[in-house]
Design a protein around this motif. Sequence first.
Motif, PDB file in Angstrom:
ATOM      1  N   SER A 136      48.420  26.414  65.452  1.00 21.28           N
ATOM      2  CA  SER A 136      48.198  27.597  66.211  1.00 21.28           C
ATOM      3  C   SER A 136      48.812  29.031  66.329  1.00 21.28           C
ATOM      4  O   SER A 136      48.770  30.403  65.391  1.00 21.28           O
ATOM      5  CB  SER A 136      47.447  26.824  67.150  1.00 21.28           C
ATOM      6  N   ASP A 137      49.773  29.379  66.940  1.00 21.04           N
ATOM      7  CA  ASP A 137      50.576  30.270  67.461  1.00 21.04           C
ATOM      8  C   ASP A 137      50.975  30.882  66.035  1.00 21.04           C
ATOM      9  O   ASP A 137      51.893  31.928  65.839  1.00 21.04           O
ATOM     10  CB  ASP A 137      51.877  29.200  68.093  1.00 21.04           C
ATOM     11  N   ILE A 138      52.163  29.923  65.605  1.00 18.40           N
ATOM     12  CA  ILE A 138      53.100  30.458  64.317  1.00 18.40           C
ATOM     13  C   ILE A 138      52.013  30.425  62.801  1.00 18.40           C
ATOM     14  O   ILE A 138      52.394  31.541  62.418  1.00 18.40           O
ATOM     15  CB  ILE A 138      54.272  29.541  63.587  1.00 18.40           C
ATOM     16  N   LYS A 139      51.101  29.765  62.848  1.00 17.84           N
ATOM     17  CA  LYS A 139      50.571  29.905  61.769  1.00 17.84           C
ATOM     18  C   LYS A 139      49.273  31.120  61.838  1.00 17.84           C
ATOM     19  O   LYS A 139      48.978  32.217  61.577  1.00 17.84           O
ATOM     20  CB  LYS A 139      48.863  28.436  62.039  1.00 17.84           C
ATOM     21  N   ASN A 172      51.253  34.515  61.721  1.00 20.65           N
ATOM     22  CA  ASN A 172      52.219  34.732  60.181  1.00 20.65           C
ATOM     23  C   ASN A 172      50.515  35.384  59.620  1.00 20.65           C
ATOM     24  O   ASN A 172      51.054  36.355  58.471  1.00 20.65           O
ATOM     25  CB  ASN A 172      52.545  33.867  59.202  1.00 20.65           C
ATOM     26  N   ALA A 173      49.317  35.053  59.362  1.00 21.92           N
ATOM     27  CA  ALA A 173      48.173  35.241  59.233  1.00 21.92           C
ATOM     28  C   ALA A 173      48.106  36.152  59.765  1.00 21.92           C
ATOM     29  O   ALA A 173      47.897  37.402  58.916  1.00 21.92           O
ATOM     30  CB  ALA A 173      47.194  34.143  58.980  1.00 21.92           C
ATOM     31  N   MET A 174      48.042  36.675  60.729  1.00 19.71           N
ATOM     32  CA  MET A 174      47.777  37.811  60.994  1.00 19.71           C
ATOM     33  C   MET A 174      48.596  39.294  60.951  1.00 19.71           C
ATOM     34  O   MET A 174      48.593  40.283  59.934  1.00 19.71           O
ATOM     35  CB  MET A 174      48.058  37.976  63.193  1.00 19.71           C
ATOM     36  N   TYR A 182      55.120  39.309  64.482  1.00 14.76           N
ATOM     37  CA  TYR A 182      56.786  38.352  64.596  1.00 14.76           C
ATOM     38  C   TYR A 182      56.939  37.622  65.178  1.00 14.76           C
ATOM     39  O   TYR A 182      56.564  37.338  66.448  1.00 14.76           O
ATOM     40  CB  TYR A 182      58.038  39.725  64.463  1.00 14.76           C
ATOM     41  N   SER A 183      57.212  36.591  64.139  1.00 19.57           N
ATOM     42  CA  SER A 183      55.953  35.097  65.323  1.00 19.57           C
ATOM     43  C   SER A 183      57.425  34.712  65.435  1.00 19.57           C
ATOM     44  O   SER A 183      58.762  34.292  64.881  1.00 19.57           O
ATOM     45  CB  SER A 183      55.215  34.248  63.983  1.00 19.57           C
ATOM     46  N   ILE A 184      58.007  33.627  66.597  1.00 12.98           N
ATOM     47  CA  ILE A 184      59.175  33.258  67.102  1.00 12.98           C
ATOM     48  C   ILE A 184      58.188  31.643  67.480  1.00 12.98           C
ATOM     49  O   ILE A 184      57.808  31.261  68.754  1.00 12.98           O
ATOM     50  CB  ILE A 184      60.211  34.035  67.922  1.00 12.98           C
ATOM     51  N   LEU A 185      59.114  30.754  67.047  1.00 14.68           N
ATOM     52  CA  LEU A 185      59.578  28.736  68.255  1.00 14.68           C
ATOM     53  C   LEU A 185      60.219  28.825  69.377  1.00 14.68           C
ATOM     54  O   LEU A 185      61.570  28.653  69.288  1.00 14.68           O
ATOM     55  CB  LEU A 185      58.609  28.448  67.013  1.00 14.68           C
ATOM     56  N   VAL A 186      59.421  28.443  69.442  1.00 15.61           N
ATOM     57  CA  VAL A 186      60.317  27.728  70.745  1.00 15.61           C
ATOM     58  C   VAL A 186      60.640  26.851  70.782  1.00 15.61           C
ATOM     59  O   VAL A 186      59.223  25.538  70.952  1.00 15.61           O
ATOM     60  CB  VAL A 186      59.820  28.978  72.579  1.00 15.61           C
ATOM     61  N   GLU A 238      60.934  19.978  60.810  1.00 17.19           N
ATOM     62  CA  GLU A 238      60.554  21.190  59.898  1.00 17.19           C
ATOM     63  C   GLU A 238      59.124  21.264  60.554  1.00 17.19           C
ATOM     64  O   GLU A 238      58.391  20.350  59.730  1.00 17.19           O
ATOM     65  CB  GLU A 238      60.887  21.176  58.732  1.00 17.19           C
ATOM     66  N   PRO A 239      58.335  22.180  60.804  1.00 20.04           N
ATOM     67  CA  PRO A 239      57.068  22.555  61.111  1.00 20.04           C
ATOM     68  C   PRO A 239      56.289  22.645  59.919  1.00 20.04           C
ATOM     69  O   PRO A 239      57.052  23.414  58.984  1.00 20.04           O
ATOM     70  CB  PRO A 239      56.511  23.385  62.506  1.00 20.04           C
ATOM     71  N   LYS A 240      55.108  22.478  59.544  1.00 16.70           N
ATOM     72  CA  LYS A 240      54.207  23.167  58.171  1.00 16.70           C
ATOM     73  C   LYS A 240      54.289  23.983  58.760  1.00 16.70           C
ATOM     74  O   LYS A 240      54.765  25.179  57.284  1.00 16.70           O
ATOM     75  CB  LYS A 240      52.953  22.116  58.326  1.00 16.70           C
ATOM     76  N   HIS A 241      54.338  24.941  59.440  1.00 12.34           N
ATOM     77  CA  HIS A 241      53.933  26.467  59.111  1.00 12.34           C
ATOM     78  C   HIS A 241      55.286  26.828  60.095  1.00 12.34           C
ATOM     79  O   HIS A 241      55.223  26.791  61.322  1.00 12.34           O
ATOM     80  CB  HIS A 241      53.025  27.309  60.141  1.00 12.34           C
ATOM     81  N   LYS A 242      56.053  28.088  59.255  1.00 14.89           N
ATOM     82  CA  LYS A 242      57.484  28.002  59.803  1.00 14.89           C
ATOM     83  C   LYS A 242      58.140  29.459  60.171  1.00 14.89           C
ATOM     84  O   LYS A 242      57.134  30.502  60.047  1.00 14.89           O
ATOM     85  CB  LYS A 242      58.398  28.117  58.693  1.00 14.89           C
TER      86      LYS A 242
END
Length: 499
Positions: A395-398, A401-403, A412-416, A426-430
């Motif tokens: 949800s957050d990263i996908k 990135n789409a936005m 700019y997406s940052i994953l914690v 390794e997530p599907k949506h990086k």
Amino acid sequence: MLTNNNNTLTTPVPQRPSMCPRQLSSSSFASAFEVARTKLSELGVEEPDTDDDDNTLSPFSSSSGEEDDSDSSPYSPSVESDSSTSEAASPLHSPLTAPVTPAGLDPDVVDNFAFAFDIDGVLVRGGKPIPEAIEAMKVLNGENPFGIKVPYIFLTNGGGKFETERCRDLSRQLEIDVSPGQFICGHTPMREFANKYGTVLVVGGEGEKCREVAESYGFRDVITPGDIIKANAATAPFRALTESEIKNSRDLLARGGKMSDIVVEAVFVFADSRDWASDLQIMLDIAQSKGGRLETRSENFDEGPPIYFSHNDVLWSAAHEHVRLGMGALRKIVETVFEDVSGGRKLKTHAFGKPQVSTFEFATRLLQQWRATQHGLAESEPPETVYFVGDTPESDIKGTNAMNEKSKNEWYSILVKTGVYQAGTEPKHKPRKLVDTVLDAVNHGIRREMAKLGTRKDGKGRKLPLDDAALKAISEGRTPNFELSADPFAKAVEQQQVQ
């Protein structure tokens, strides 16, 4: 603030860091950038054609062939409302607060970037603040080496309460003042449907809270599963209402006529269900009804009213050591069971929240207004870069990135690693950046803004961003040393292959 061996900004704990001496305002911040750029030129360091650093992951590397959720959000929420929209529809105030008066220009606030945060798993877990989250808010509010303030908003899929109530909770948890003007929860955009539908069924949450929230949005006739069970206990044979529920549920039969005279025009799942079995039964009854009429059945199973979910997260980070099922799981169950009971017909439901792009567009407009009202910045344009910090790749990263792919400004997406994301996978949506905590995310964003000054290339022609040590070297007139950081997921994949 300190710098460790990895050139990562850290904050001394547990003592509260003192406010740094004021060094840069928004204008002097830009001036310092120009001074550093001049020094870069004198040192023969090349400026980049783009401000993206190549040692981070592509924002949409897995987008090819992905499913498109755009049709799951048929209505694009808008912060602006027409004269017929109720006062509750304004994002800068709630039913319990007045509109915010625009503030004067804050000379210490940056105008070229901002942050947006998910809450559960990023700032809070199980109702308790993640320690680094408190420090991260201090950094954004000016306790950083540059003495700058960075605008920020909160964008969560959670709900079930008034936005003002969520803001009070978050204010207490993070030890800051959080305003409804900088807060979006999963059902906030639903307020713009208040003038479109008459009688609606609202599902989820505790007690009567979601009904109260829906009515505050301007919905005129809100019924709940409890109302339906009170009118006909046989609706959910394994569900007995408590005395309190019977008292609080409304008497649908008191309207006169039959249950089939009541027409539900839409179903809204505002928050996670507290009783999946009975809520599922009632939602399926309405989905199979003749145009939303209670206790009727369509012959073709294609006359039911639309069903909206405030978000689509299958998992979320709670107090338990393992992630828990969320509203997205209920959505899948409703669709799957409907297909079984209708002889194979498909039920198309709709979802708000992340990762729907319309929700991020809503957030962009909210951020523009918040920057104007709180910091006195121009509302006409969004910041050049919005750093979104989340814990859920799906949800957050996908969504971020789409936005970013659609928006004129950069998202700019940052994953914690403090929530749904499982470290070592390794997530599907990086994401563009993988970090340990939200404090690391904030520090990275600020450092990246400094890194936009310029880059040089390594032996393989890859661009290398400036880090804190490089900036210090430049300020002292020395040529900086550059090191390329490894792909944050490369090690995880290598470990999996070994196992």
